[in-house]
Design an enzyme around this catalytic site. Structure first.
Site, PDB file in Angstrom:
ATOM      1  N   LYS A   1       9.851  -1.419  14.274  1.00 59.41           N
ATOM      2  CA  LYS A   1      10.378  -1.011  12.957  1.00 59.41           C
ATOM      3  C   LYS A   1      11.443   0.060  13.156  1.00 59.41           C
ATOM      4  O   LYS A   1      12.520   0.012  12.551  1.00 59.41           O
ATOM      5  CB  LYS A   1       9.263  -0.389  12.114  1.00 59.41           C
TER       6      LYS A   1
ATOM      7  N   GLY B   1      -4.837  -2.287   5.483  1.00 58.05           N
ATOM      8  CA  GLY B   1      -4.044  -3.422   4.994  1.00 58.05           C
ATOM      9  C   GLY B   1      -4.703  -4.766   5.255  1.00 58.05           C
ATOM     10  O   GLY B   1      -4.868  -5.588   4.350  1.00 58.05           O
ATOM     11  N   ARG B   2      -5.124  -4.988   6.498  1.00 60.86           N
ATOM     12  CA  ARG B   2      -5.677  -6.310   6.837  1.00 60.86           C
ATOM     13  C   ARG B   2      -7.106  -6.494   6.328  1.00 60.86           C
ATOM     14  O   ARG B   2      -7.711  -7.550   6.540  1.00 60.86           O
ATOM     15  CB  ARG B   2      -5.578  -6.557   8.343  1.00 60.86           C
TER      16      ARG B   2
ATOM     17  N   GLU C   1      -4.316  -7.440  15.416  1.00 68.27           N
ATOM     18  CA  GLU C   1      -3.852  -6.113  15.005  1.00 68.27           C
ATOM     19  C   GLU C   1      -4.990  -5.096  15.153  1.00 68.27           C
ATOM     20  O   GLU C   1      -4.753  -3.915  15.398  1.00 68.27           O
ATOM     21  CB  GLU C   1      -3.336  -6.144  13.555  1.00 68.27           C
TER      22      GLU C   1
ATOM     23  N   HIS D   1      -3.792 -34.287  17.775  1.00 68.55           N
ATOM     24  CA  HIS D   1      -2.644 -35.119  18.158  1.00 68.55           C
ATOM     25  C   HIS D   1      -1.515 -34.261  18.696  1.00 68.55           C
ATOM     26  O   HIS D   1      -0.362 -34.704  18.744  1.00 68.55           O
ATOM     27  CB  HIS D   1      -2.185 -35.948  16.961  1.00 68.55           C
TER      28      HIS D   1
ATOM     29  N   LYS E   1       0.845  -1.203   0.000  1.00 69.50           N
ATOM     30  CA  LYS E   1       0.000   0.000   0.000  1.00 69.50           C
ATOM     31  C   LYS E   1       0.882   1.256   0.000  1.00 69.50           C
ATOM     32  O   LYS E   1       0.668   2.167  -0.779  1.00 69.50           O
ATOM     33  CB  LYS E   1      -0.903  -0.033   1.241  1.00 69.50           C
TER      34      LYS E   1
ATOM     35  N   GLU F   1      10.679  -4.722   4.364  1.00 68.82           N
ATOM     36  CA  GLU F   1      10.779  -6.135   3.951  1.00 68.82           C
ATOM     37  C   GLU F   1      10.417  -6.280   2.468  1.00 68.82           C
ATOM     38  O   GLU F   1      11.103  -6.947   1.694  1.00 68.82           O
ATOM     39  CB  GLU F   1       9.812  -7.013   4.763  1.00 68.82           C
TER      40      GLU F   1
END
Ligand code: G6Q
Length: 552
Positions: A511, A266-267, A352, A383, A206, A212
């Protein structure tokens, strides 16, 4: 309506808790033949069975009253009306517009946003169809067979989760890969098997500044330029971003930049052009079915009374568990292997959005907000960590998700999956008493002494809460509905907790500090005055020692 503080509403709920604490779910089921009917709800082809929670009609009506007095309906309408409900970023929250199927205007700042939304959808359609039919090729005219989406957080988790969930709708000759981590292993492993002439990169960011993503994008660009020459870059890279200037600066063709808007968080962005890899993987028609599914859930959320409103019911159960019973985690357990990344997706969506300790007016939250969300697909989890869910000292509310119909016709797999899923919620609810255990052990031929020794270990307390979500089949529309369901659940909880579910300031500090530390990490020899705390300095020098041992 005047907002009644959560603390006041809780007094009533705490009284309910005292009452519920004296009744077991076993008892509630045996004394009420209609319990499932009363405490289940269906809409949009999804059934939610919440009868295996410690609730009765009095509890639920207090919870619905809490939602009303928290202005859930007003806030929901304000979101849809394009108000800037993301107050700390001064932004509207209009992801519902991205999937809206109606013909009414959806306004933001007095302007209908649907023209822009549909224009971008048109561009996604054209591009995805042309890649899929081979009209758009690599620089040497070869057909694109591999797409690499480079993005992180909201620009990765959504498309990665959805592409995996809907893999039966994909094509074997068009593979979509996702690179997110700045750890070079991620991009190295992905590029290792790829033919550059047939690879298309989507740089999804965005802001187009995320470290990253920019680092991975630069490495991908270098890899491609090394193999095919600098001139090939333009044919092999596209971008999804709101920062057009930065995309052009990177070397992306202006016609290959897919835009979206400030009012898409974003999410919450898988419905926007961030969903481009999904459209490429499953085709535009299926992508629109995914959007239409979400739109159906939106309509349900916007138009249905709170008492039958699926996202509201899920949200209120969460508040009941978190704030009244003090349960601090929520397990998401899809009995659907292709939803393997769904818990991770919801982890971001929920944690978030609602992992906040400051209320909208800047005052400190006085009650627990978002729970820790975690999970893995069943039956695998059975399990592994289910031991703790059944017999541990913490109580973990579970959401079980299950499709009635599998994609594969492979008897007896699905019947076994279903039996396991239903059995888990049954076991959590029923438990097993010491008398039942004793009777079993004696029937198995154990002596009285052996029985007494072993029995306490085999007791299941039961009375543990779970909710089951049953849907017809995991297809694009259903997945759209499920995601929208949890989006709205998260929203409702944020309203009740009086927090801003749409900012994420909590990710900033790390960050900032990583940026400060990078020169110290890169500069192995320079002597610096210790600027960090002793632990960080200790880690830095141990890191250097390990590097020296490696001969660096
Ligand atoms: C989501 C967050 C966050 C964001 C990533 C990537 O709501 O804002 O996960 O999506 O940090 O950001 P960019 O898309 O700007 O690279």
């Amino acid at each position: 309506m005047t907002r009644i503080p959560l603390e006041t509403a809780l007094d009533e709920l705490i009284e309910h808790k005292k009452r519920m604490g004296r009744i077991s779910m076993r008892h509630m089921f045996s004394s009420d033949a209609d319990r499932f009917k009363t405490f289940s709800a269906s809409a949009c082809d999804i059934l939610i069975d919440y009868s295996k929670n410690r609730v009765d009609t009095d509890v639920m009506s207090s919870l619905f009253a809490l939602a009303r007095s928290s202005s859930v309906e007003e806030k929901r309408n304000a979101m849809w009306a394009g108000e800037r409900i993301n107050s700390t970023e001064n932004r509207a929250v209009l992801h519902m517009a991205l999937r809206y199927q109606g013909d009414k205007p959806v306004k933001f700042d007095g302007r209908d946003v649907m023209g822009d939304v549909r224009q971008v959808l048109g561009v996604i359609r054209e591009f995805s169809e042309n890649v899929r039919n081979g009209t758009i090729t690599g620089s040497s005219g070869e057909k694109i067979t591999d797409i690499v989406n480079i993005g992180i957080g909201g620009s990765d988790l959504g498309p990665a989760m959805v592409t995996r969930a809907l893999s039966p709708f994909g094509r074997k000759d068009l593979r979509v890969h996702f690179v997110s981590n700045v750890d070079g292993a991620d991009i190295a492993d992905t590029l290792a098997g790829l033919n550059p002439a047939r690879t298309l990169f989507i740089i999804a960011s965005k802001t187009f500044t995320t470290d990253e993503t920019m680092t991975n994008a630069a490495s991908a660009r270098q890899w491609l330029a090394d193999k095919l020459g600098e001139g090939a870059v333009i044919a092999h890279f596209v971008a999804v971003s709101t920062n057009i200037a930065a995309c052009i600066n990177f070397g992306i063709n202006e016609n290959r930049i897919f835009g979206f808007w400030d009012w898409v968080g974003g999410r919450y962005s898988v419905w926007s052009s961030i969903g481009l890899p999904v459209a490429l993987a499953i085709g535009y028609e299926n992508f629109t079915a995914f959007l239409a599914g979400a739109a159906e859930m939106d309509r349900h959320f916007l138009e249905t009374a709170l008492e039958s409103n699926l996202p509201v019911i899920l949200a209120l159960l969460g508040v009941w568990h978190r704030n009244v019973w003090g349960f601090s985690t929520q397990a998401i357990l899809p009995y659907d292997q292709r939803l393997a990344r769904f818990p991770a997706y919801l982890q971001q969506l929920d944690m978030e959005s609602n992992g906040k300790s400051t209320q909208l007016d800047g005052s400190a939250a006085t009650l627990g907000t978002g729970p820790i969300v975690w999970g893995e697909p069943g039956t695998n989890g059975q399990h592994a960590f289910y031991q703790l869910i059944h017999q541990g000292t913490d109580i973990i509310p579970c959401d079980f998700l299950l499709a009635a119909n599998p994609q594969e016709d492979m008897s007896p797999h699905h019947a076994k999956l279903v039996a396991n899923c239903f059995a888990q919620s049954q076991a959590l609810m029923l438990g097993k008493t010491i008398d039942e255990v004793r009777a079993e052990l004696v029937a198995d031929g154990l002596s009285v002494e052996q029985t007494e020794q072993l029995a306490p270990h085999k007791v299941f307390p039961g009375n543990r809460p779970s909710t089951t979500l049953l849907y017809r089949q995991l297809d694009p529309a259903t997945l759209g509905k499920l995601i929208a369901l949890y989006e709205h659940k998260t929203f409702v909880q944020g309203v009740i907790w009086n927090i801003n579910s749409f900012d994420q300031w909590g990710v900033e500090l790390g960050k900032q500090l990583a940026k400060n530390l990078l020169p110290a990490v890169q500069n192995k020899t320079a002597r610096r005055k210790a600027a960090n705390d002793a632990s960080t300095e200790g880690l830095l020098s141990s890191y250097r020692r390990f590097q020296e041992k490696q001969g660096k």
